[in-house]
Design an enzyme around this catalytic site. Structure first.
Site, PDB file in Angstrom:
ATOM      1  CE  LYS A  32      -1.760   1.502   3.950  1.00  0.00           C
ATOM      2  NZ  LYS A  32      -1.572   3.134   4.270  1.00  0.00           N
ATOM      3  CG  ASN A  33       2.540   2.654   3.647  1.00  0.00           C
ATOM      4  OD1 ASN A  33       1.306   2.956   3.382  1.00  0.00           O
ATOM      5  ND2 ASN A  33       3.122   2.384   4.750  1.00  0.00           N
ATOM      6  NE  ARG A 102       1.333  12.042   7.879  1.00  0.00           N
ATOM      7  CZ  ARG A 102       1.557  13.114   8.411  1.00  0.00           C
ATOM      8  NH1 ARG A 102       0.475  13.722   8.728  1.00  0.00           N
ATOM      9  NH2 ARG A 102       2.779  13.755   8.250  1.00  0.00           N
ATOM     10  CB  CYS A 126      -3.990   6.254  11.617  1.00  0.00           C
ATOM     11  SG  CYS A 126      -4.518   4.617  10.337  1.00  0.00           S
ATOM     12  NE  ARG A 131       0.390  10.107  10.576  1.00  0.00           N
ATOM     13  CZ  ARG A 131       0.032   9.171  10.187  1.00  0.00           C
ATOM     14  NH1 ARG A 131      -1.288   8.747  10.153  1.00  0.00           N
ATOM     15  NH2 ARG A 131       0.829   8.677   9.240  1.00  0.00           N
ATOM     16  N   PRO A 132       2.224  16.450  11.720  1.00  0.00           N
ATOM     17  CG  PRO A 132       3.864  17.593  12.604  1.00  0.00           C
ATOM     18  CD  PRO A 132       3.008  16.515  12.976  1.00  0.00           C
ATOM     19  CG  ASP A 134       6.749  20.495  10.565  1.00  0.00           C
ATOM     20  OD1 ASP A 134       5.968  19.361  10.489  1.00  0.00           O
ATOM     21  OD2 ASP A 134       7.489  20.613  11.213  1.00  0.00           O
ATOM     22  CG  LEU A 135       9.610  17.653   8.676  1.00  0.00           C
ATOM     23  CD1 LEU A 135      10.027  16.232   8.836  1.00  0.00           C
ATOM     24  CD2 LEU A 135      10.693  18.545   8.902  1.00  0.00           C
ATOM     25  CG  ASP A 316       3.171   1.191   9.292  1.00  0.00           C
ATOM     26  OD1 ASP A 316       3.092   2.110  10.220  1.00  0.00           O
ATOM     27  OD2 ASP A 316       3.268   1.505   8.312  1.00  0.00           O
ATOM     28  CB  ILE A 338       7.695   6.473  14.248  1.00  0.00           C
ATOM     29  CG1 ILE A 338       9.008   5.429  14.138  1.00  0.00           C
ATOM     30  CG2 ILE A 338       7.388   7.164  13.091  1.00  0.00           C
ATOM     31  CD1 ILE A 338      10.240   6.150  13.646  1.00  0.00           C
ATOM     32  NE  ARG A 408      -6.654   4.333   5.942  1.00  0.00           N
ATOM     33  CZ  ARG A 408      -5.465   4.806   6.419  1.00  0.00           C
ATOM     34  NH1 ARG A 408      -5.740   4.845   7.878  1.00  0.00           N
ATOM     35  NH2 ARG A 408      -4.389   5.315   6.038  1.00  0.00           N
TER      36      ARG A 408
HETATM   37  C1  UD1 Z   1       4.508   6.722   6.351  1.00  0.00           C
HETATM   38  C2  UD1 Z   1       3.721   5.259   6.086  1.00  0.00           C
HETATM   39  C3  UD1 Z   1       3.158   4.902   7.548  1.00  0.00           C
HETATM   40  C4  UD1 Z   1       4.396   4.865   8.564  1.00  0.00           C
HETATM   41  C5  UD1 Z   1       5.211   6.078   8.720  1.00  0.00           C
HETATM   42  C6  UD1 Z   1       6.646   5.742   9.443  1.00  0.00           C
HETATM   43  C7  UD1 Z   1       2.807   5.695   4.092  1.00  0.00           C
HETATM   44  C8  UD1 Z   1       1.500   5.943   3.194  1.00  0.00           C
HETATM   45  N1  UD1 Z   1       2.503   5.697   5.565  1.00  0.00           N
HETATM   46  O1  UD1 Z   1       3.721   7.601   7.136  1.00  0.00           O
HETATM   47  O2  UD1 Z   1       2.509   3.852   7.377  1.00  0.00           O
HETATM   48  O3  UD1 Z   1       3.783   4.697   9.851  1.00  0.00           O
HETATM   49  O4  UD1 Z   1       5.534   6.513   7.259  1.00  0.00           O
HETATM   50  O5  UD1 Z   1       7.220   4.946   8.802  1.00  0.00           O
HETATM   51  O6  UD1 Z   1       3.811   5.570   3.501  1.00  0.00           O
HETATM   52  N2  UD1 Z   1       6.589  14.338  10.941  1.00  0.00           N
HETATM   53  C9  UD1 Z   1       6.529  15.794  10.996  1.00  0.00           C
HETATM   54  N3  UD1 Z   1       6.377  16.536  10.232  1.00  0.00           N
HETATM   55  C10 UD1 Z   1       6.261  16.271   8.629  1.00  0.00           C
HETATM   56  C11 UD1 Z   1       6.202  14.855   8.697  1.00  0.00           C
HETATM   57  C12 UD1 Z   1       6.427  14.003   9.426  1.00  0.00           C
HETATM   58  O7  UD1 Z   1       6.927  16.046  12.281  1.00  0.00           O
HETATM   59  O8  UD1 Z   1       6.093  17.171   8.056  1.00  0.00           O
HETATM   60  C13 UD1 Z   1       6.841  13.307  11.988  1.00  0.00           C
HETATM   61  C14 UD1 Z   1       5.292  12.508  12.171  1.00  0.00           C
HETATM   62  O9  UD1 Z   1       4.605  13.199  12.820  1.00  0.00           O
HETATM   63  C15 UD1 Z   1       5.884  11.257  12.545  1.00  0.00           C
HETATM   64  C16 UD1 Z   1       7.323  11.150  11.974  1.00  0.00           C
HETATM   65  O10 UD1 Z   1       7.501  12.220  11.392  1.00  0.00           O
HETATM   66  O11 UD1 Z   1       6.049  11.538  14.181  1.00  0.00           O
HETATM   67  C17 UD1 Z   1       7.232  10.084  10.992  1.00  0.00           C
HETATM   68  O12 UD1 Z   1       6.282  10.598   9.927  1.00  0.00           O
HETATM   69  P1  UD1 Z   1       6.456  10.212   8.225  1.00  0.00           P
HETATM   70  O13 UD1 Z   1       7.674   9.402   8.202  1.00  0.00           O
HETATM   71  O14 UD1 Z   1       6.036  11.341   7.496  1.00  0.00           O
HETATM   72  O15 UD1 Z   1       5.294   9.352   8.168  1.00  0.00           O
HETATM   73  P2  UD1 Z   1       4.214   9.333   6.958  1.00  0.00           P
HETATM   74  O16 UD1 Z   1       4.953   9.364   5.791  1.00  0.00           O
HETATM   75  O17 UD1 Z   1       2.890  10.005   7.348  1.00  0.00           O
END
Ligand code: UD1
Length: 429
Positions: A32-33, A102, A126, A131-132, A134-135, A316, A338, A408
């Site tokens: 999926k991812n 997301r 979820c 889950r910002p 900002d990055l 996950d 995470i 999902r």
């Molecule tokens: C992806 C996966 C999800 C997995 C996660 C971590 C998909 C569709 N989803 O989610 O299944 O659990 O990776 O392996 O691929 N963060 C920030 N700011 C940002 C982005 C992220 O603070 O702009 C933080 C998040 O809140 C979290 C951490 O970084 O604490 C990891 O997030 P991220 O790696 O971005 O996860 P996703 O891409 O949302």
């Protein structure tokens, strides 16, 4: 019936009668991812993109709806999706589709790269704590994107093309890495992305982009270099196997003391997952794309599972592995690094008789001799997987609700498990 946004959900439950031994083979479906960012990437292709091994999942349906809303033509034949983005016209992703998952945010990089503008709202998905994005936004701004945040909406535009530049992520976010790759692949000049996520899904995306004529190197390492090209063509691509689905089925085998063979697995993606099963006393053997597991009658505890960015233990897989640890002879420790709030399944597992203490990022699981079936609700996608695993290992009937979460990420999960002997069926509540 339950109505969420525009989707009408039939209230269904999984009736699981446990514990029963599993035996036979399960084919692991495509990731999926990977599929979601690949569908976003297909927006950039001037000719058809053909994606094989796309799982039949509600999140994939949502991504297809986003593509269609934007004017792309998408055809599905079984597990193959063919995307024609030559008809792309819209630049707005409706709020209901953004809220559904997301990862809809990965469409941002692709849409602005192709059209120079995009309108969308903040994404849903979820609830795992804050889950910002900002990055994502900071990186795209650095590439020249103007982003106006207004009442939960993002109005984005770039005069001319996005510009490649050095970008350093303060955390190796999977989604932000994907967004930067999608924005940079057709940008002017080179982008050097430091502290990039290294997940196999990142490599899959890079392979797809390169097969379409992109110039992406270093995927799978911390520094990814993307040299912008004028445009991308199309290609045929096979989505990698879903490593979290594989881990979930391994946990199901472990929790039921079973012997199972998984087909279409890439064991190199499970390097820090497989040792946890061995620690629990399971025997594992891999040959090519097959993985065989035999679990003991009683599991040993798993000691210390710390979730980390890849190649660390995946967040996950934490929930399904915790479910298995509930049935071990001894105490297991989990540290979730995470997401802030990723233990919602613990309370539901306790309804089945599990002994778990959660304090902040730490969960201590004291194994019990047996779990007993009960009505439980999936709190989120992987939490649902944990309850599924626990239900298979519990004595008596477990009624698992909240299946829209499970659907999902797991294709026809009850059929796969029933095919290896589980007493499980989907019922309308
Ligand atoms: C992806 C996966 C999800 C997995 C996660 C971590 C998909 C569709 N989803 O989610 O299944 O659990 O990776 O392996 O691929 N963060 C920030 N700011 C940002 C982005 C992220 O603070 O702009 C933080 C998040 O809140 C979290 C951490 O970084 O604490 C990891 O997030 P991220 O790696 O971005 O996860 P996703 O891409 O949302």
């Amino acid at each position: 019936m339950e109505i969420t946004g525009e989707r009408v959900l039939t209230l269904e439950v999984l009736r699981i009668q446990g514990p029963g031994k599993l035996s036979g083979e399960i084919s692991v479906h495509g990731a999926k991812n990977s599929t979601l960012p690949l569908l976003a990437a297909s927006l950039l292709c001037k000719s058809e993109a053909v994606l094989h091994n796309c799982p039949l999942l509600s999140d994939v349906d949502t991504a297809v709806r986003i593509l269609r809303t934007l004017g792309c033509r998408v055809r599905r034949e079984g597990h193959t999706l063919t995307i024609d983005s030559s008809t792309l016209s819209g630049d707005e992703i409706p709020e209901n589709l953004m809220r559904e998952m997301r990862s809809s945010i990965v469409f941002l990089g692709a849409v602005v790269s192709r059209l120079g503008k995009a309108r969308l709202s903040f994404p849903g998905g979820c609830e795992l704590g804050p889950r910002p994005i900002d990055l994502h936004l900071a990186a795209l701004r650095k590439m020249g994107l103007h982003i106006r945040e207004d009442h939960g909406c993002l109005e984005c535009s770039v005069p001319g093309r996005l510009r490649g530049c050095p970008i350093s992520l303060s955390f190796p976010s999977v989604g932000a890495t994907e967004n930067v790759m999608l924005a940079a692949v057709c940008a002017e000049g080179s982008t050097i992305l430091s502290n990039a996520a290294r997940e196999p899904e990142i490599c899959d995306l890079a392979d797809f982009l390169n097969a379409c004529g992109g110039r992406v190197s270093g995927a799978g390492e911390s520094e990814i270099v993307i040299q912008g090209v004028e445009s991308l063509g199309g290609c045929e691509h096979q989505v990698i196997p879903d490593r979290i689905v594989a881990a979930t089925y391994l946990a199901a085998a472990a929790a039921t003391g079973s012997e199972l063979t998984l087909r279409h697995v890439d064991c190199s993606h499970l390097q820090l997952v497989l040792p946890v099963f061995e620690e629990a006393g399971c025997s594992l053997r891999s040959q090519g794309k097959s993985l065989w597991i035999q679990a003991p009658e009683r599991l040993r505890p798993v000691g210390n599972v710390r979730t980390m960015p890849y190649p660390g233990f995946p967040t996950d897989a934490q929930a399904p592995v915790m479910a298995m640890a509930c049935l071990a002879d001894g105490t297991s420790l989990f540290v979730e690094n995470i997401f802030e709030s990723r233990y919602k399944h613990a309370g539901e597992l306790m309804r089945l008789g599990a002994r778990i203490k959660v304090e902040g990022r730490v969960a201590v699981v004291e194994g019990v001799p047996a779990l007993s079936g009960a009505p439980v609700q999936a709190p989120d996608l992987r939490g649902g997987a944990a309850l599924l695993v626990a239900g298979l290992g519990a004595q008596g009937t477990t009624l698992l609700s909240g299946l829209h979460h499970l659907d999902r990420g797991y294709e026809a999960v009850e059929k796969a498990l029933a095919s290896v002997g589980a007493d499980i069926r989907r019922e309308t509540a």
